[in-house]
Design a protein around this motif. Structure first.
Motif, short mmCIF file in Angstrom:
data_model
loop_
_atom_site.label_atom_id
_atom_site.label_comp_id
_atom_site.label_asym_id
_atom_site.label_seq_id
_atom_site.Cartn_x
_atom_site.Cartn_y
_atom_site.Cartn_z
N UNK A 75 93.76 -67.34 -6.65
CA UNK A 75 93.77 -66.25 -5.66
C UNK A 75 92.88 -65.10 -6.12
N UNK A 76 92.81 -64.87 -7.43
CA UNK A 76 92.04 -63.74 -7.95
C UNK A 76 90.73 -64.20 -8.63
N UNK A 101 95.67 -60.39 -14.33
CA UNK A 101 94.61 -60.38 -13.33
C UNK A 101 93.38 -59.61 -13.81
N UNK A 102 93.50 -58.40 -14.40
CA UNK A 102 92.29 -57.69 -14.86
C UNK A 102 91.49 -58.50 -15.87
N UNK A 103 92.18 -59.18 -16.78
CA UNK A 103 91.47 -59.98 -17.78
C UNK A 103 90.78 -61.18 -17.12
N UNK A 104 91.41 -61.78 -16.12
CA UNK A 104 90.78 -62.89 -15.39
C UNK A 104 89.48 -62.44 -14.76
N UNK A 105 89.52 -61.27 -14.11
CA UNK A 105 88.30 -60.76 -13.46
C UNK A 105 87.23 -60.44 -14.50
N UNK A 106 87.64 -59.97 -15.66
CA UNK A 106 86.68 -59.65 -16.73
C UNK A 106 85.97 -60.92 -17.21
N UNK A 107 86.74 -61.99 -17.39
CA UNK A 107 86.16 -63.26 -17.85
C UNK A 107 85.19 -63.82 -16.80
#
Length: 686
Positions: free
Chosen positions: A655-656, A467-473
């Motif tokens: 979802x994220x 999830x953190x990497x998804x938000x970073x991208x």
């Protein structure tokens, strides 16, 4: 809000009650009186001294304090009446039958808002306006007929349409379906369907309250509330079925992807109902049939016996059950032969069990006993028994009545002769039973029930999703629109969604070098145009570097071409997963067979993100093409587990990453071992 004064008023005043029972004001009074209301009934009518035997007051100012007021007067008179009743007469519940409010004009909406503001100020409950009223065992505050049989364990019915509620009640009464309460919410200015469900959920008493809820919905105003309270009620032991009307108005809208073309409010409703565990119905007959099924003991399996004295209906029922994935297993062996010996010559026991038109009530009882006690693989029993008008059926229906009480397996009575055997059917229903007069409608309803999953667990499947990497991208994407293929690949890697090896470049030499590295054959696709196939932007089965170079040159000349993608060519059946963001609902995830079949056949299932594994399996197994995924005609099946896993992982990604408004994976290539994404597009809107 819903309060004691609405549900159990000690006093009721009908503003506009009259002696004319053919008008709403008179019909309301008639139904209150004939329904045995035990509280104090008051009438306000400026022209009458007495209404249907009840003293009439000429002005609102003359009445004593009262719990509930029912308004059947012109809309323009309602706000002042509500003000006076709430302020001076301590009325804390209103049912407004009158129309002419927000459903018609802007001026009407102003009147409606005034009424709501007054109710909120004084803590009063409001049903309507523009409704047929409220019906429960304490007061029959409706102006319509029929008044169904009321029972505390009967159905709670909530309708967004008054006229449709009447038609549904008509259908239910013919089947013998009992009711506990009927709610016509009208405009739902204060209490909509979701609010009534919330009250039922938060005040649910498993010993006292009905366990069956039927809904007729024209607008889902609060999907989250509906999902939460419907799921909660079902987990507490209730069963819920609903019609959602008007879903096709948005239709197949023009959009820039396959998903956009087929995702609609109907997909959102389908997804919401699946997640909540609500059985979706598509007609009044189907809804009331599902309600009747809910009153019977729950099914423990999918194997059914059919006992009939008419071959045709048994055949039609068998076909309908088989079409829905339910079983009518062949009955054979010594016990079957024993049953046959007890019936008239010519009878069949293979299933359907046909006792012939000349079969007696005794034969009917014997056949049911064998299905209950001797045929162990049978989970439920259908009994089709009518008459050509030559005999009376009281004795046969008495046998059926006794067997329903004795047997542990559910028995579904199909008594089709409502005209020639009307009195016999009526007496059977009067003993507390229901009747399914049409066998195919029953089979369709059963299919809907059996394929509806239990409410989804609220937990999100996070295993293997970064999830953190998804938000970073997502945070690094600066403009709206479709993202570059390398960004799609990064997002899918974070979610653990496998993709076929690929390379994107506008450098021909680099593209050819990648193909030589992974090995031929390869696929080349133009990058830029949305629908690649439509512009000749896809070439399959490229076998060497020279052919690839030629295709590269050709594709770069296509309008809007930015680069060329080359992929290792793999084989398999084409599957599809897509997602579309629906306002108020969130992301709707779709799955089905891939390629051109997505739009050509529209055989897709939908779910509401985030999805559980049970939801994903339910989506896959509800596809008409599921037999292809299982494997058919000697062909191996596809890896259903990996397909479900990708659906779940994608839903967690969404979802994220709520900035993703549209997504296609079309196709995924699947075989018995693996499922791999081949082509994907993601549209971002920040």
């Amino acid at each position: 809000m819903i309060n004691r004064q609405l549900l159990h008023p000690e006093s009721i005043v009908v503003i506009g009650g009259s002696n004319n029972v053919h008008k709403p004001g008179g019909a309301i009074v008639r139904n209150l009186i004939s329904g045995g209301y035990k509280g104090t009934l008051r009438i306000v009518n400026p022209k009458e001294d007495e209404v249907q035997g009840v003293k009439a007051f000429h002005e609102i100012s003359e009445i004593p304090p009262t719990d509930l007021a029912i308004l059947v007067i012109p809309s323009k008179m309602c706000p002042d009446a509500v003000d006076m009743l709430a302020k001076d007469k301590e009325v804390r519940a209103f049912i407004i039958i009158s129309a002419g409010f927000g459903e018609e004009t802007k001026e009407g909406a102003v009147l409606e808002q005034h009424i709501l503001d007054t109710c909120q100020k004084y803590g009063a409950a409001l049903i309507g306006p523009n409704c047929i009223g409220l019906l429960n065992s304490w007061h029959h505050s409706v102006f319509t007929k029929p008044i169904p049989t009321l029972h505390e364990k009967g159905v709670d019915f909530i309708s967004g349409s008054g006229a449709t509620a009447v038609f549904i009640l008509e259908s239910a009464v013919m089947k013998g379906l009992p009711f506990n309460s009927v709610w016509s919410i009208g405009n739902g200015k204060q209490n909509g369907i979701e609010d009534v469900l919330q009250y039922m959920d938060e005040n649910f008493d498993p010993e006292r309250d009905s366990h069956v809820k039927l809904l007729y919905i024209e607008n889902v105003s609060d999907p989250d509330k509906l999902l939460f309270h419907a799921s909660s009620l079902i987990r507490k032991g209730c069963r819920i079925a609903a019609i959602k009307a008007g879903s096709s108005e948005s239709g197949s809208r023009a959009a820039s992807s396959h998903t956009g073309a087929i995702a609609s409010s109907d997909s959102a409703v389908e997804a919401l109902f699946r997640k909540a565990g609500i059985v979706r119905c598509f007609s009044r007959e189907e809804l009331t049939t599902v309600g009747c099924i809910f009153t019977l003991p729950p099914l423990t399996g999918k194997n059914f016996a059919i006992v009939t004295h008419a071959g045709g209906p048994g055949v039609m029922l068998t076909d309908a059950l088989s079409k829905g994935g339910l079983n009518v297993p062949k009955i054979e062996g010594p016990e079957a032969e024993e049953l046959k010996s007890l019936l008239f010559p010519g009878s069949s026991v293979a299933n359907p069990i046909d006792i012939l038109a000349t079969g007696t009530p005794e034969h009917l009882g014997i056949a049911i006993d064998f299905c209950e006690n001797r045929f162990k693989d049978i989970d439920a029993i259908f009994v089709i028994f009518g008459t050509p008008g030559l005999v009376q059926l009281y004795e046969a229906y008495d046998v059926l009545h006794k067997k329903i009480l004795e047997c542990k397996k559910p028995i579904f009575p199909i008594l089709p002769c409502l005209h020639t055997a009307g009195p016999e059917v009526a007496e059977f229903l009067s003993k507390g039973h229901v009747n399914f007069s049409d066998e195919v409608t029953l089979a369709t309803a059963l299919t809907q029930i059996m394929k509806t999953p239990q409410p989804a667990a609220p937990e999100i499947e996070l295993f293997g999703v970064d999830v953190p990497r998804i938000r970073e991208i997502i945070s690094k994407i600066k403009k709206n629109g479709y993202v570059e293929p390398d960004v799609v690949r990064q997002l899918f890697e974070c979610a653990g969604i496998p993709m076929v090896p690929e390379f994107v470049s506008k450098d021909k030499a680099a593209v050819v070098a990648f193909a030589e590295k992974v090995g031929f054959p390869v696929v080349a696709k133009v990058v830029g145009p949305v629908h690649k196939s439509d512009v000749g932007g896809v070439t399959l089965n490229i076998m060497d570097s020279n052919h690839l170079g030629q295709e590269f040159d050709r594709m770069m000349k296509i309008a809007d071409a930015k680069a060329v993608m080359v992929q290792k060519m793999i084989k398999g059946k084409e599957l599809f997963i897509g997602a579309k963001y629906e306002p108020r609902f969130g992301h709707i995830v779709l799955c089905g067979m891939g390629g051109i079949f997505v739009e050509a056949l529209k055989d897709v299932s939908s779910g509401l993100a985030p999805l559980s594994y049970n939801e994903a399996y339910s989506m896959i197994r509800s596809l008409r093409s599921y037999k292809i995924i299982q494997g058919t005609r000697g062909q191996k099946g596809l890896n259903e587990q990996k397909y479900a896993e990708i659906i779940v992982r994608l839903s967690t990604l969404l979802r994220f990453a709520t900035e993703i408004k549209e997504l296609d994976i079309n196709p995924l290539l699947a075989d018995e071992k693996d499922v791999v994404a081949v082509d994907a597009r993601v549209r971002i809107e920040k």
